[in-house]
Design an enzyme around this catalytic site. Structure first.
Site, mmCIF file in Angstrom:
data_model
loop_
_atom_site.group_PDB
_atom_site.id
_atom_site.type_symbol
_atom_site.label_atom_id
_atom_site.label_comp_id
_atom_site.label_asym_id
_atom_site.label_seq_id
_atom_site.Cartn_x
_atom_site.Cartn_y
_atom_site.Cartn_z
ATOM 1 C CD GLU A 38 -2.804 -1.423 2.326
ATOM 2 O OE1 GLU A 38 -2.822 -0.534 3.200
ATOM 3 O OE2 GLU A 38 -3.471 -2.466 2.412
ATOM 4 C CG ASN A 72 -0.786 -7.230 -1.161
ATOM 5 O OD1 ASN A 72 -1.408 -7.810 -2.046
ATOM 6 N ND2 ASN A 72 -1.218 -7.147 0.091
ATOM 7 C CG HIS A 105 -9.892 -5.438 0.584
ATOM 8 N ND1 HIS A 105 -10.251 -6.511 1.367
ATOM 9 C CD2 HIS A 105 -8.556 -5.286 0.747
ATOM 10 C CE1 HIS A 105 -9.178 -6.991 1.982
ATOM 11 N NE2 HIS A 105 -8.131 -6.261 1.616
ATOM 12 C CD GLU A 119 -4.805 -7.939 1.759
ATOM 13 O OE1 GLU A 119 -5.674 -7.160 2.204
ATOM 14 O OE2 GLU A 119 -3.588 -7.753 1.915
ATOM 15 C CG ASP A 129 -12.877 -8.461 1.801
ATOM 16 O OD1 ASP A 129 -12.787 -7.475 1.032
ATOM 17 O OD2 ASP A 129 -12.302 -8.500 2.900
#
Ligand code: G3I
Length: 406
Positions: free
Chosen positions: A148, A189, A225, A255, A257
């Site tokens: 990030e 990432n 996300h 990751e 979701d």
């Protein structure tokens, strides 16, 4: 036969029916994984599902390997939390994605607020990375080396690392990681790369900066996300992934979701969620160099989302009672189609308002000997007009709108 039937009852349906990882491998991916919340590991139902290698063959610690957990004070390394998931992975023969090293968040105050110059902060980064990678030497399939580093507007994030070192903290981190453990793949990432916007642009630039410096980078992690109804199409996602594979790095969803923006979701929203998941998985299957898929938890029982986005959530493949949601079925179907070389399944059809009484799954073998679905193919369900028999396996009802050859 009798013993198998008893075993199936004892193990419970989730344990027996686990298949996401198995199908993902059949479809050409390297793994299908999930993060594990270190605090959830006393929940036996949770553990039974995630230990099923056919369901999840890769795991990642949700919080235990972050800087504030591993080196809360300078020089004081603490492996307790970080080792929890590493040990589960080893005992269970699962791949371990390791997460994460140079990150502005969950960064202890001594790093974040330190009075650093170029030399001293470089030494701090190098010491952290060398010590951590050597502790986990040989255990990590991937490391998220930098996490990030871009902000939400597509600018360099105003972190202590950027303020003191400019973009040099990127190659510094990647060089240090390769030197400490040459056997692990090194990833950058980030989230929101999926929208192919200014943040994606600066991340492409980031990879080029690292490569121009001669530093090693093996992959870019798309965190994934996402939000139900706002997830890009399969084709758009695949095109965005290809911007990175064109640079010679691999990509993975790391990751995933897909949360509902309001709760509780209605049935149409559950269907849309399933289609969104199918698009994300499908985009990875469509891209050479997209190597794996990881969800950021698998049950609505445990998730970071309600804490960060109050009123939102239910983003996972299993509900909070560990029942499989339509999204699980969608993911399973897309993987099954790719595994068997068949066409992608149509979008999930809406579940009935009141699920009809459960009908027994069609019997096997077919009476007519006509076209039947292969292993993992769909063989029945509300609104299904395709084959209702299996050329391999037995047709088993998963839910009122989906039966599958297993
Ligand atoms: O462990 C402490 C506990 O001692 C304390 O009592 C409690 C009080 O709030 O906090 C606990 O720490 C929490 C930690 O999760 C462990 O549960 C933190 O407050 C909480 O902020 C932290 O949230 C994590 C978040 O990263 C922090 O940035 C989430 O669990 C975790 O899922 C989330 O994961 C991140 C990825 O690492 C990077 N990408 C985005 C993703 C989602 O935000």
């Amino acid at each position: 036969m009798y013993v198998k039937a008893i075993l199936a009852v004892l193990l419970g349906s989730q344990a027996v029916n686990g298949q996401l990882a198995k199908l993902a491998r059949e479809a050409g991916l390297e793994y299908f994984g999930t993060c594990i919340g270190e605090g959830n590991t006393n929940d036996q139902t949770y553990m039974n599902i995630l230990r099923n290698l056919d369901e999840f063959d890769q795991v990642v610690p949700e919080n235990g390997q972050k800087w504030d957990s591993l080196q809360p004070q300078q020089g004081n390394f603490n492996w307790g939390q970080g080792d929890i998931v590493a040990n589960i992975a080893r005992q269970n023969n699962q791949l371990l994605r390791c997460h994460t090293l140079t990150w502005h968040s969950q960064l202890p105050g001594w790093v974040r607020d330190g009075n650093w110059n170029r030399q001293t902060l470089t030494a701090v980064i190098e010491t952290h990375i060398a010590t951590v990678l050597r502790h986990y030497q040989g255990q990590c399939y991937h490391w998220d080396v930098v996490n990030e580093a871009a902000d939400d507007n597509g600018n360099w994030r105003n972190s202590v690392f950027y303020r003191v070192l400019g973009t040099d903290f990127l190659p510094i981190s990647f060089f240090a990681a390769r030197q400490a453990d040459p056997s692990t793949k090194l990833y950058y990432n980030d989230y929101n790369l999926e929208y192919n916007n200014a943040k994606t642009d600066i991340t492409v630039e980031m990879v080029k900066i690292i490569q121009r410096a001669g530093a090693p980078i093996d992959g870019v992690g798309f965190q994934g996300h996402l939000i139900v109804g706002s997830t890009p199409s399969r084709q758009a996602l695949a095109n965005t992934l290809r911007r990175f594979t064109a640079l010679g790095v691999e990509v993975a969803y790391t990751e995933v979701d897909i949360r509902h923006a309001s709760l509780p979701p209605n049935q149409q929203a559950l269907v849309t969620q399933g289609n969104d998941y199918a698009n994300v998985v499908g985009s990875c299957l469509d891209v050479d160099g997209c190597i794996g898929f990881t969800v950021w938890g698998f049950t609505d029982k445990y998730s970071w989302i309600p804490h960060t986005f109050p009123g939102e959530g239910d983003a996972m493949l299993y509900d909070s009672n560990f029942g499989k949601k339509p999204a699980w079925t969608s993911v399973s179907s897309v993987l099954a189609a790719a595994a068997t070389g068949g066409p992608s399944p149509p979008p999930t059809s809406p579940p009935p308002t009141n699920p009809p009484p459960t009908n027994p799954p069609p019997t096997n073998p077919p009476p007519s000997g006509g076209n039947c679905s292969g292993m993992w193919g769909q063989c029945g369900g509300q609104g299904w007009n395709g084959p209702t028999c299996c050329s391999q396996g037995t047709c088993q009802q998963q839910n009122p709108w989906y039966s599958q050859c297993l």
